[in-house]
Write an enzyme that holds these catalytic residues in place. Structure first.
Site, PDB file in Angstrom:
ATOM      1  N   TYR A  76      85.010  28.861 -23.048  1.00  0.00           N
ATOM      2  CA  TYR A  76      85.469  28.012 -24.159  1.00  0.00           C
ATOM      3  C   TYR A  76      84.404  26.972 -24.462  1.00  0.00           C
ATOM      4  O   TYR A  76      83.811  26.405 -23.545  1.00  0.00           O
ATOM      5  CB  TYR A  76      86.785  27.301 -23.787  1.00  0.00           C
ATOM      6  CG  TYR A  76      87.915  27.726 -24.694  1.00  0.00           C
ATOM      7  CD1 TYR A  76      87.854  27.481 -26.056  1.00  0.00           C
ATOM      8  CD2 TYR A  76      89.035  28.390 -24.190  1.00  0.00           C
ATOM      9  CE1 TYR A  76      88.864  27.891 -26.902  1.00  0.00           C
ATOM     10  CE2 TYR A  76      90.057  28.803 -25.021  1.00  0.00           C
ATOM     11  CZ  TYR A  76      89.971  28.546 -26.377  1.00  0.00           C
ATOM     12  OH  TYR A  76      90.963  28.952 -27.221  1.00  0.00           O
ATOM     13  N   GLU A  78      84.609  24.561 -27.545  1.00  0.00           N
ATOM     14  CA  GLU A  78      84.888  23.787 -28.770  1.00  0.00           C
ATOM     15  C   GLU A  78      83.957  22.598 -28.865  1.00  0.00           C
ATOM     16  O   GLU A  78      83.621  21.980 -27.843  1.00  0.00           O
ATOM     17  CB  GLU A  78      86.333  23.266 -28.736  1.00  0.00           C
ATOM     18  CG  GLU A  78      87.333  24.300 -29.183  1.00  0.00           C
ATOM     19  CD  GLU A  78      88.756  23.772 -29.119  1.00  0.00           C
ATOM     20  OE1 GLU A  78      88.937  22.543 -29.041  1.00  0.00           O
ATOM     21  OE2 GLU A  78      89.665  24.602 -29.130  1.00  0.00           O
ATOM     22  N   ASP A 253      77.805  31.652 -51.704  1.00  0.00           N
ATOM     23  CA  ASP A 253      78.223  32.594 -50.663  1.00  0.00           C
ATOM     24  C   ASP A 253      77.280  33.792 -50.746  1.00  0.00           C
ATOM     25  O   ASP A 253      77.404  34.643 -51.628  1.00  0.00           O
ATOM     26  CB  ASP A 253      79.680  33.009 -50.942  1.00  0.00           C
ATOM     27  CG  ASP A 253      80.189  34.026 -49.941  1.00  0.00           C
ATOM     28  OD1 ASP A 253      79.382  34.550 -49.147  1.00  0.00           O
ATOM     29  OD2 ASP A 253      81.406  34.310 -49.962  1.00  0.00           O
ATOM     30  N   THR A 282      77.834  35.963 -44.199  1.00  0.00           N
ATOM     31  CA  THR A 282      78.205  36.744 -43.026  1.00  0.00           C
ATOM     32  C   THR A 282      76.902  37.121 -42.347  1.00  0.00           C
ATOM     33  O   THR A 282      75.824  37.027 -42.945  1.00  0.00           O
ATOM     34  CB  THR A 282      78.950  38.045 -43.413  1.00  0.00           C
ATOM     35  OG1 THR A 282      78.141  38.762 -44.351  1.00  0.00           O
ATOM     36  CG2 THR A 282      80.300  37.758 -44.023  1.00  0.00           C
ATOM     37  N   LYS A 285      76.297  42.076 -42.673  1.00  0.00           N
ATOM     38  CA  LYS A 285      76.099  42.996 -43.803  1.00  0.00           C
ATOM     39  C   LYS A 285      74.600  43.296 -43.908  1.00  0.00           C
ATOM     40  O   LYS A 285      74.042  43.822 -42.957  1.00  0.00           O
ATOM     41  CB  LYS A 285      76.680  42.389 -45.075  1.00  0.00           C
ATOM     42  CG  LYS A 285      78.175  42.014 -44.949  1.00  0.00           C
ATOM     43  CD  LYS A 285      78.726  41.516 -46.267  1.00  0.00           C
ATOM     44  CE  LYS A 285      79.934  40.645 -46.127  1.00  0.00           C
ATOM     45  NZ  LYS A 285      81.212  41.299 -46.183  1.00  0.00           N
ATOM     46  N   ARG A 291      79.140  40.995 -36.175  1.00  0.00           N
ATOM     47  CA  ARG A 291      80.191  40.582 -37.113  1.00  0.00           C
ATOM     48  C   ARG A 291      80.417  39.071 -36.961  1.00  0.00           C
ATOM     49  O   ARG A 291      80.769  38.601 -35.881  1.00  0.00           O
ATOM     50  CB  ARG A 291      81.460  41.356 -36.736  1.00  0.00           C
ATOM     51  CG  ARG A 291      82.634  41.236 -37.643  1.00  0.00           C
ATOM     52  CD  ARG A 291      83.522  42.463 -37.491  1.00  0.00           C
ATOM     53  NE  ARG A 291      82.797  43.617 -37.983  1.00  0.00           N
ATOM     54  CZ  ARG A 291      82.644  43.918 -39.277  1.00  0.00           C
ATOM     55  NH1 ARG A 291      83.200  43.182 -40.197  1.00  0.00           N
ATOM     56  NH2 ARG A 291      81.937  44.967 -39.641  1.00  0.00           N
TER      57      ARG A 291
HETATM   58  N1  PLP Z   1      82.161  36.508 -48.827  1.00  0.00           N
HETATM   59  C1  PLP Z   1      81.772  37.606 -49.480  1.00  0.00           C
HETATM   60  C2  PLP Z   1      80.920  37.455 -50.695  1.00  0.00           C
HETATM   61  C3  PLP Z   1      82.174  38.863 -49.025  1.00  0.00           C
HETATM   62  O1  PLP Z   1      81.802  39.961 -49.699  1.00  0.00           O
HETATM   63  C4  PLP Z   1      82.981  38.951 -47.878  1.00  0.00           C
HETATM   64  C5  PLP Z   1      83.451  40.226 -47.321  1.00  0.00           C
HETATM   65  O2  PLP Z   1      83.342  41.265 -47.752  1.00  0.00           O
HETATM   66  C6  PLP Z   1      83.364  37.775 -47.238  1.00  0.00           C
HETATM   67  C7  PLP Z   1      82.945  36.569 -47.737  1.00  0.00           C
HETATM   68  C8  PLP Z   1      84.270  37.803 -46.052  1.00  0.00           C
HETATM   69  O3  PLP Z   1      83.615  38.172 -44.899  1.00  0.00           O
HETATM   70  P1  PLP Z   1      84.469  38.483 -43.581  1.00  0.00           P
HETATM   71  O4  PLP Z   1      85.091  39.799 -43.803  1.00  0.00           O
HETATM   72  O5  PLP Z   1      83.436  38.479 -42.508  1.00  0.00           O
HETATM   73  O6  PLP Z   1      85.457  37.370 -43.415  1.00  0.00           O
END
Ligand code: PLP
Length: 485
Positions: A76, A78, A253, A282, A285, A291
């Site tokens: 843990y 945090e 994002d 993320t 990808k 992940r």
């Molecule tokens: N943001 C975007 C642009 C995404 O395409 C995705 C997932 O496909 C996410 C966030 C969410 O990612 P996660 O599935 O790891 O929560």
């Protein structure tokens, strides 16, 4: 070149070590629950044997995968580096600090937070930090509190009201945005008053003037840029200009295209990191890591992002942070830039393969890692196309197209991405063949009556597609040399 890419996942000598590591690990697992060991073996066989075109997936290196299976999982931690709510975190501190350092260096970011468990979690941390950054200071002053923990319940009631009145402008789902970019049923569409921007109905491209007009009228606190299914590059300098004009915070994002940013395919105005106040991603990808998620931020947001755990997130997954550090170290190597450029080149080849066979693409092409195939010209819904392709061993996912007549469940599109097969070593010629196989399957699929789900795939098509795919896949084995027998 193609095989160099694949070999970079399993450098000489590594494949043999990986084989023995996994063989032994699977034996240990089988001694407790053999069905899990069997499913794990089967998953590798299935992944090796299918054409994976899901734009959000990839294959992480054995080093990344092995890093996740350790005793860091048991700890843990945090809090943040050097400021933990638990004792004995000195090794987690090493891991988290290294992952953050790699992230800062790779992306040229002033600050990196590597704890988020996924992309959605990273976005929640970003929203929290933006709200806290903007709303907190006047409240803290008003209530003579040093930080949010000193606010009373009554203060929070008032704060909740204020937070609930904040506004977010993000890209709509059917234009290619993500659920967390203000889609009404999602938490992001509930915690903020939301409005969405779309794409030009004629061209399918982002219309910056329309975004600017919406921003001027709506005056959001947050503008979210970035996408899940938009096949084009975005001018983030322009998005920042719009945000500045209306006094909004720009959050980008980059979950889908982080690998293209890391690999220096997207630079200058197309690199979100210097332009956004807060950038989320993320790691699994196009970035090809474990992940997970990350938040990069300008210095002024750092303290609020740091409160992600435990304000928004559960305890950090230290074993995954370790794997992020390994993946980010891989992405800092020159080979990763070659990989990222190949991802983009291969997407162009896939798009051209479709266009020359008279298939229809949203925006008429691509200049990132994905294409969005409009399957209505085959008389199919996205759901029918996705299912028929899967019958033929081609793994894709259905996706809405702008103003989709079939809605978000059946859809009218199929989204295809090149990151995973590029990791296997597929090149431009092979992606042209992939387009040919897909067009062949779809041209031989017919809907049943008025159903948006039922379909018939003509006899023999699945078998001939699988045979042709097997030839391509055998040429570029996944994890070459990894032998579990
Ligand atoms: N943001 C975007 C642009 C995404 O395409 C995705 C997932 O496909 C996410 C966030 C969410 O990612 P996660 O599935 O790891 O929560």
């Amino acid at each position: 070149m193609a095989d160099e890419l694949n070999d970079s996942l399993s450098a000489p000598g590594v494949a043999a070590l990986t084989s023995s590591a996994y063989r032994q690990a699977l034996e240990v697992i089988a001694s407790v629950e053999p069905r899990i060991a069997a499913a794990t073996r089967q998953e590798l066989a299935d992944q090796r044997g299918s054409l994976k075109l899901i734009a959000s997936e990839n294959y992480a290196s054995p080093a990344v995968l092995l890093t996740m299976g350790t005793w860091f999982s048991d700890k843990y931690a945090e809090g943040t580096v050097g400021h933990r709510f638990y004792a004995g975190c000195q090794n987690v501190d090493t891991v988290e600090a290294l992952a953050a350092e790699h992230a800062r260096e790779l992306f040229g970011a002033p600050y990196a937070y590597v704890q988020p468990h996924s992309g959605i979690d990273a976005n929640l941390v970003a929203f929290w930090s933006i709200l806290a950054h903007h709303v907190e200071t006047p409240y803290l002053e008003k209530h003579q509190a040093r930080n949010v923990n000193e606010l009373t319940e009554a203060d929070w009631e008032e704060l909740r009201h204020e937070l609930g009145n904040q506004r977010l402008l993000g890209m709509s789902l059917d234009a290619g945005g993500h659920l967390t970019h203000g889609f009404r049923p999602n938490i992001s569409g509930k915690m903020f008053h939301q409005q969405q921007y779309g794409t030009d109905p004629e061209t399918g491209l982002l219309d910056y003037d329309a975004v600017r007009a919406k921003a001027r009228e709506f005056r959001p606190l947050v503008i979210v840029a970035g996408y899940s299914a938009y096949p084009r590059r975005v001018d983030f300098a322009k998005m920042r200009e719009i945000a500045d004009e209306v006094g909004a915070t720009l959050m980008v994002d980059m979950a889908h295209f982080a690998g293209l940013v890391a690999g220096k395919v997207f630079t200058g105005d197309e690199d979100p990191v210097p332009h956004a106040h807060v950038t989320t991603t993320t790691t699994h990808k196009s970035l090809r890591g474990p992940r997970g998620g990350m938040v990069l931020a300008q210095e002024e947001f750092a303290a609020d992002v740091d409160r992600g755990c435990p304000m928004v997130l559960g305890g950090p997954l230290s074993h995954v942070m370790a794997a992020k550090a390994v993946a980010l170290a891989e992405a800092r190597r020159p080979e990763f830039q070659v990989y990222a450029q190949s991802v983009a080149d291969n997407a162009k080849s896939l798009a051209e393969g479709f266009l020359k066979r008279d298939a229809r693409l949203v925006t008429g092409g691509t200049d990132n890692h994905l294409v969005l195939l409009d399957v209505t010209s085959f008389g199919l819904t996205g759901r029918q196309a996705e299912s028929a392709l899967l019958d033929a061993g081609v793994v894709t996912n259905r996706n809405s197209v702008p103003a989709d007549p079939n809605g978000a469940w059946y859809t009218s599109g199929v989204r295809l991405g090149t990151p995973a097969l590029t990791t296997r070593g597929f090149g431009a010629a092979e992606f042209d063949m992939v387009a040919e196989l897909i067009v062949d399957v779809l041209a031989n699929t017919s809907p049943v009556g008025d159903s948006k789900a039922k379909y018939v795939l003509a006899d023999g098509v699945a078998d001939r597609t699988k045979a042709a795919s097997a030839e391509l896949l055998d040429k570029h084995p996944l994890y070459p040399g990894l032998d579990l027998a």
